[in-house]
Structures are given as C-alpha cells and as structure tokens.
Design a protein around this motif. Sequence first.
Motif, short mmCIF file in Angstrom:
data_model
loop_
_atom_site.label_atom_id
_atom_site.label_comp_id
_atom_site.label_asym_id
_atom_site.label_seq_id
_atom_site.Cartn_x
_atom_site.Cartn_y
_atom_site.Cartn_z
N GLY A 167 -4.19 -4.66 27.92
CA GLY A 167 -4.60 -5.90 28.30
C GLY A 167 -3.35 -6.47 29.25
O GLY A 167 -3.80 -7.03 30.41
N GLY A 168 -2.20 -5.92 29.14
CA GLY A 168 -1.12 -6.58 29.94
C GLY A 168 -1.13 -5.90 31.13
O GLY A 168 -0.78 -6.69 32.20
N VAL B 35 -11.34 1.63 28.38
CA VAL B 35 -11.07 3.33 28.18
C VAL B 35 -11.90 3.78 29.43
O VAL B 35 -13.10 3.55 29.56
CB VAL B 35 -11.43 3.71 26.88
CG1 VAL B 35 -10.93 5.29 26.76
CG2 VAL B 35 -10.40 2.92 25.77
N ILE B 36 -11.22 4.40 30.31
CA ILE B 36 -11.69 5.32 31.47
C ILE B 36 -11.53 6.66 31.29
O ILE B 36 -10.39 6.87 31.42
CB ILE B 36 -11.54 4.78 32.85
CG1 ILE B 36 -11.46 3.25 32.97
CG2 ILE B 36 -12.24 5.51 33.81
CD1 ILE B 36 -11.06 2.70 34.21
N GLY B 37 -12.34 7.48 30.74
CA GLY B 37 -12.18 8.74 30.40
C GLY B 37 -11.12 8.90 29.38
O GLY B 37 -11.01 8.27 28.27
N THR B 38 -9.95 9.59 29.63
CA THR B 38 -8.88 9.39 28.63
C THR B 38 -7.81 8.46 28.87
O THR B 38 -6.77 8.33 28.19
CB THR B 38 -8.12 10.96 28.80
OG1 THR B 38 -7.64 11.19 30.31
CG2 THR B 38 -9.04 11.86 28.50
#
Lengths: 266, 245
Positions: free
Chosen positions: A111-112, A103-106
């Motif tokens: 994984g895909g 998760v980067i920020g929002t």
Amino acid sequence: MNKAEHALHEIHAMNELAAMDSPIHRLGALAKVVVTVAYLLVTISFSIYDCSGLLIMVLYPVLVYQIAGIPIRTCFYKLRIILPLVCAVGLFNPLFDRKTILVIGTLHISGGVMSMVTLMMKGIFCLLASFLLIATTSIEEICHALRQLHVPKLLTSLLLLTYRYVSVLLEEVGIMMEAYHLRAPGQKGIHISAWGSFLGQLILRSMDRATALYESMELRGFHGEFYYAKKNYNKRASFIYAVLWIGAFVVMRYVNLTRLIGGIVS
Amino acid sequence: MIEFKDVTFGYSKENEVLKGISFSVEEGERVGLIGSNGAGKSTLMKAMLGLISCEGEISIDGLRVEQKNIAAIRKTLGYVLQDSDNQMFMPTVLEDMIFGPLNYGMGRAEAEKLVDDTLERMSLLHLKNRQNYKMSGGEKRMAAIATILAMQPKGMLMDEPSTALDPRNRRRLIEILNELPVTKIIATHDLDLVLETCDRVLLLANGTIVADGKVEEILWNQELLEQYNLELPFCIAGIPERFKQ
Ligand SMILES: Nc1ncnc2c1ncn2[C@@H]1O[C@H](COP(=O)(O)OP(=O)(O)OP(=O)(O)O)[C@@H](O)[C@H]1O
Ligand SMILES: [Mg+2]
C-alpha cells in the motif's frame, strides 16, 4: 546576466507564453479557471490507492498542452525547483504501510508504494494543470475571471500586486547587483559587510517603485476592477470547452477507464 | 481650470517643499514649469492629482482635490511621469495604452482604434506590440506619452517629457504638443522646449513661485534665470564661447 536578471527573464518569458496565440489562448479566462479548478478538485479526490484510476487524468494536460502549442518540457523546466518537493511528499509511505495490496505475477506491491506513486502523480498533474492555466492566460485575465466568480476585490488585487511586486523586486536586485559589481570587480556575490545596507536599500527602492507603479495604475482609473482584462472571446466555444472537460472529469472519476480500456484490449 | 490657493506641503515637518503657493491656469493655457533640481516641480504636479495631501486649497476644473473628487480629477488630468519605467506596467505597449480607456468604460474595439490613431499620429505604430521591458529609454518615453494621450485628457501634466528623446522624436513631441488643444503644464529643464510649446512660464524656487509671466519676459531674462541656477535657452544663448571667433 546575474541571477536576479535571469529570474526576471523567466517571469517575462511566462508573460510571453501567455501572450501567444492558440485555440486555448483564445478561450475565455473564466472557462479556463473553472476547468482548472475542477481538474484540481477531481485529481485530489482520487483515493491514494487508486493509481490506475488516476492515470487517465493525464489526458487533460497532455491534450491541452498539445493544442496550446506549449511543450510540456517547458513546464518541467520552469518548475524544476518545486517538482522534487512535490515528488517528495509520499516518499516515506512505503516504510509505514507495508501491507501488500496488489500482486502482479511474483511482484508484491505494498500500500505504501502504491500511495507514494499516486501522491506523486497527483502532485505532478496538479502542477501541470496550474502551469497550463498561467501559460495560456495573463494574470490580469485570471484576476478578472476570479472577480466574476465573486472572489473579493482585496484578494484579486493582492494577487495581481504580488505578482507585479515580484518582478519589481527582481528588477531592483538586478540593477543593484550590476551597480555593485561594476564598482567591486572580481568579487563573487556580495560581500557580507554590505548585506545590511544592500537589503535595506533593496526594500526601500522596490517599495518606492511598487508604490509609483500602483499610483500610475490609479491615475489611469484602476479601482480594483479588471475591466481592462476583458477580452473578446468566443463565448460559446468557451462554454462548450468548460462543459465538455468537466463532464469528462466526472466520467474519469467514476468510471475506471484505464481498467476498462485494459479489459477491452485483453 | 487649475487653481492653487496658499498650498503648503513638506515630505517631513522640518523640510517644506511647497510654501504657500498660489496661482491659476486658465483652460487652454500652455504653461512651462521651470526651476532647478529639487525645486519641487514634480511635487507640485503630484499635489494636483491628489497623490500627496497638502495644506491649502487646490481645485481642478472646479473640483477640489479631495477624496471624493479624485477619480474625476484623474480622468481630467493626464500625467506623464518623470520616470517612464514607473509609468508602464502592462506587458506590451498596446495593453498599456488601452488600460486607461477601458477602465473608463470604453469598448475594446473603440479603444484599440484610439490606440492605432494615437500611435499613427506619433509615428509609433511599430511599437504597438512591443514588450515594454524590451524597449530603449527613448522608445519607452514616447510610449509613455502615448499612453496618456490615448486617455484623451482635458489637461496634460508632463514631467520632463523630452528627456531621453533623440532630436527627431523631440521634434515630433513638439509638433504633437502644439497640435494638442488641451491645457498643458510642462515641467522641464529643456528651456528650448518651453520656448517652442508654451506661452507662459512659472519659475519655481525655494518652495515658492518667484516669477510668473510670458515666455518672452522670463526666458530672455538672463539675470533672473541665473539667480535661480538656470541659464538662457541654448537657441537664445547662441554658439558656445570657445567656438566664437
Ligand atoms: N519621496 C520623497 N521623500 C522625501 N523627500 C522627497 C521625496 N521626493 C522628493 N523629495 C524632496 O522634495 C524636493 C522636491 O522634489 P521634486 O521631485 O519635486 O523636485 P523637482 O523640481 O521635480 O526636481 P527635478 O528637476 O530634479 O526633477 C527635493 O528636495 C527632494 O529631495
Ligand atoms: Mg522632478
């Protein structure tokens, strides 16, 4: 130029690249082969979710292309046909693997998506490295190095002859197309009624020429060993080159330098 | 040095190209091999190098042409192919020329020196680093001859060495051939070349040797030549009829 001649021209252009002079071209073929193989193995061994770790592997091609004086653009241009195929490998992963792993920020990255990007990078890196090898080393030198690594004579000869045969085949296609069009002006391509005989002739002619060329090699003492490809090169420099890169690859594999650098910066 | 005893060969059963050929060539002899198109000149040369297997007995420098001697024989005899495109297989002239010497165990420095000497002798130094596929027909021809000279063979087989050469290069070829003290067999339709470089002529027709003798006996014999679809050499025949007044 017809299509065959164009293709042939590209093969010749590869030979000319390999005949250039640069610190990389001057290294021993064995060192370059070993480094390339090591690079491929290390690159492939990264986990499919380890995108950030893999990123640092770009250092090798970027640096060595620079030193060898070969624009990376050349590689992408020559490989324009297989590049999309390589990129397509992981295309459907995002559909199957939707678990969020980052998760980067929002932004939620599944994984895909991650594995798709990693696979693409792996493919491109491997292509870049392989292309680098053949652009800085002649096919004969590569065969010689493979013999030094005890790859069976049969395989190296096969490799060399296939490479040669492709040029002969293209040359013959070029000649026959030219002869055909001279007598069939205004026709686009080759008329379907002539395909059978064209193909048959092509196979016979190129086989004949390939045999003649092989005979000519035998007449000058070729028996599957590539003594003639042995170049004078700086043994120490080649050794150091190989050791340094392999060392670097191992470090890149086990230490996540991308994150480390990121950590120092922030 | 070269000996044929009753040698027979055909590419197919019905069609024999060589029919019971016998002759011998001594060391240092210079032999012109002539005959019409399809007479079997190239085939005869291939037989000497073991590229085709024939009935009968061929020996080169005391060695029978058979599998165990092939390597030694090919080292003894250099062969300039009829088609230079098939002769040159390396990317550049230099690499092509050092191929043979390196394969026979010569060091690289020595081989490169040999290449330089050979090219210099042929006034071809400007071709040294040229790409093979970027040369004209005649340049390729000269380079192909140079690759064989660089192997320093004891005997030379040349298949149509003068085709595609301009008069200047042809003259150079003649000079080189005459300086070269090795045994030579030259298959050609250029009878003037034979006249200048050979002492003996073998005339091949219908799968056999129909004439074998001194140059002056055969190349002046208009009747014999015409019988086998050949003509007098130009320099003997003289000015063409329509310009004679
Ligand atoms: N690979 C082959 N397969 C079948 N027949 C062949 C082959 N090569 C040559 N021949 C036949 O063998 C005969 C002799 O051919 P060869 O090439 O020895 O002639 P040549 O005397 O060298 O002719 P030229 O002066 O045209 O070079 C010809 O009739 C030819 O058709
Ligand atoms: Mg011939």
